[in-house]
Write an enzyme that holds these catalytic residues in place. Structure first.
Site, short mmCIF file in Angstrom:
data_model
loop_
_atom_site.label_atom_id
_atom_site.label_comp_id
_atom_site.label_asym_id
_atom_site.label_seq_id
_atom_site.Cartn_x
_atom_site.Cartn_y
_atom_site.Cartn_z
N ALA A 91 0.86 -1.20 0.00
CA ALA A 91 0.00 0.00 0.00
C ALA A 91 0.89 1.24 0.00
O ALA A 91 2.04 1.19 0.43
CB ALA A 91 -0.90 0.01 1.23
N ASP A 92 0.33 2.32 -0.49
CA ASP A 92 1.05 3.60 -0.45
C ASP A 92 0.78 4.34 0.86
O ASP A 92 1.63 5.07 1.35
CB ASP A 92 0.65 4.46 -1.66
CG ASP A 92 0.99 3.75 -2.95
OD1 ASP A 92 2.16 3.37 -3.11
OD2 ASP A 92 0.08 3.53 -3.77
N GLY A 103 -1.91 2.02 -5.73
CA GLY A 103 -1.82 2.39 -7.14
C GLY A 103 -0.54 3.11 -7.50
O GLY A 103 -0.39 3.57 -8.62
N GLY A 104 0.41 3.17 -6.54
CA GLY A 104 1.71 3.77 -6.84
C GLY A 104 2.38 3.07 -8.02
O GLY A 104 3.15 3.67 -8.76
N GLU A 111 -5.56 -4.93 -8.62
CA GLU A 111 -5.36 -5.19 -7.19
C GLU A 111 -6.69 -5.18 -6.46
O GLU A 111 -6.93 -6.00 -5.57
CB GLU A 111 -4.44 -4.12 -6.60
CG GLU A 111 -3.00 -4.26 -7.05
CD GLU A 111 -2.11 -3.10 -6.63
OE1 GLU A 111 -0.91 -3.33 -6.46
OE2 GLU A 111 -2.61 -1.96 -6.50
C1 5RP Z 1 0.92 -0.84 -6.85
C2 5RP Z 1 0.62 -0.65 -5.40
C3 5RP Z 1 1.73 -0.97 -4.45
O1 5RP Z 1 1.32 -2.00 -3.62
C4 5RP Z 1 2.06 0.28 -3.66
O2 5RP Z 1 2.40 1.30 -4.59
C5 5RP Z 1 3.21 0.05 -2.69
O3 5RP Z 1 4.38 -0.19 -3.41
P1 5RP Z 1 5.76 -0.53 -2.67
O4 5RP Z 1 5.56 -1.79 -1.94
O5 5RP Z 1 6.74 -0.65 -3.80
O6 5RP Z 1 6.07 0.62 -1.77
O7 5RP Z 1 -0.44 -0.27 -4.98
O8 5RP Z 1 -0.13 -0.39 -7.65
#
Ligand code: 5RP
Length: 241
Positions: A91-92, A103-104, A111
């Site tokens: 998650a972001d 959605g990062g 998802e």
């Molecule tokens: C991808 C996502 C990722 O789970 C979210 O961006 C976290 O990424 P990371 O684990 O690399 O920090 O939602 O769409």
């Protein structure tokens, strides 16, 4: 204190190692996207090798598909297995209520579909992702938009008070194209007081395919530190069922 990259990696790995304990022999596993979810996929591959458990994965993105293949996890589909035993994803941002911004990595739509199909949703994150409310630190909310609708959707999002950026691709000129052939608009609304309400308002805009607001979908979260992992459990709210 600003943590080094290695410390953040360790936090993600520690959270991932806790999360994979929810997976048992014979499980269908939803495979999340991003760097933290990738650690969980790797750990699942290890468990298959060391413990001999047999699982099948449903990837939430092309990236998750690749990591699963690299780690020897057989792939299946929602057509073959419409009900997933457990999904592990990153998650972001996450709040104590386990509301999320995701959605990062541009994989939010798949998802959310994978999470929706799952009996148990486990979120894993480093400490920096834990916030008191969504939208803290001007975190953007990704909104996946059908290309035909981009202009009217942008106009509406601005009218709703959002600060918009159409996400640009890396290694390609122009906007990013999601795994579903859509564009992404990253919108800053500031503090999100009611994520469920905002999610519905955004989804009511014609042409919006999905939003990065995940409300009432998460059961458990593990937030990793360098030496420990904090566990959060909530009763899943019935927004979707
Ligand atoms: C991808 C996502 C990722 O789970 C979210 O961006 C976290 O990424 P990371 O684990 O690399 O920090 O939602 O769409």
């Amino acid at each position: 204190m600003k943590l080094s990259k290695d410390h953040i990696v360790l936090q993600k790995q520690n959270a991932a190692l806790e999360a994979v304990k929810h997976v048992h022999d014979g499980f269908i596993v939803g495979l999340g996207s991003g760097s933290t979810a990738a650690f969980a996929i790797e750990a699942l591959g290890e468990r298959m090798k060391i413990e001999g458990i047999k699982i099948m994965g449903i990837p939430s993105s092309y990236q998750a598909f690749q990591v699963a293949i690299d780690n020897g996890i057989p792939i299946t589909t929602l057509e073959e297995h419409p009900v997933i035993d457990v999904t592990i994803d990153g998650a972001d941002q996450l709040t104590p209520e386990l509301y999320l911004i995701k959605g990062g990595g541009a994989a939010l739509a798949r998802e959310k579909i994978v999470a929706f199909a799952s009996k148990l949703n486990v979120i894993i994150a480093d400490l920096g992702k834990k916030v008191a409310f969504l939208g803290a630190n001007d975190q953007f909310i990704p909104v996946e938009v059908m290309p035909f609708a981009l202009s009217p959707v942008k106009r509406k999002l601005a009218e709703m008070g959002g600060m918009l950026t159409v996400r640009e691709a890396k290694g390609k000129l122009g906007p990013i194209i999601t795994d579903n052939g859509n564009a992404l608009v990253d919108v800053v609304f500031g503090e999100v007081k009611n994520p469920a309400e905002l999610n519905v308002s955004l989804k009511m805009i014609p042409g919006v395919a999905e939003t990065g607001l995940f409300v009432g979908l998460t059961d458990v979260a593990y937030v990793g530190s360098v030496n420990s992992v904090e566990k959060f459990v909530v009763e899943r709210k019935q927004f979707y069922f």
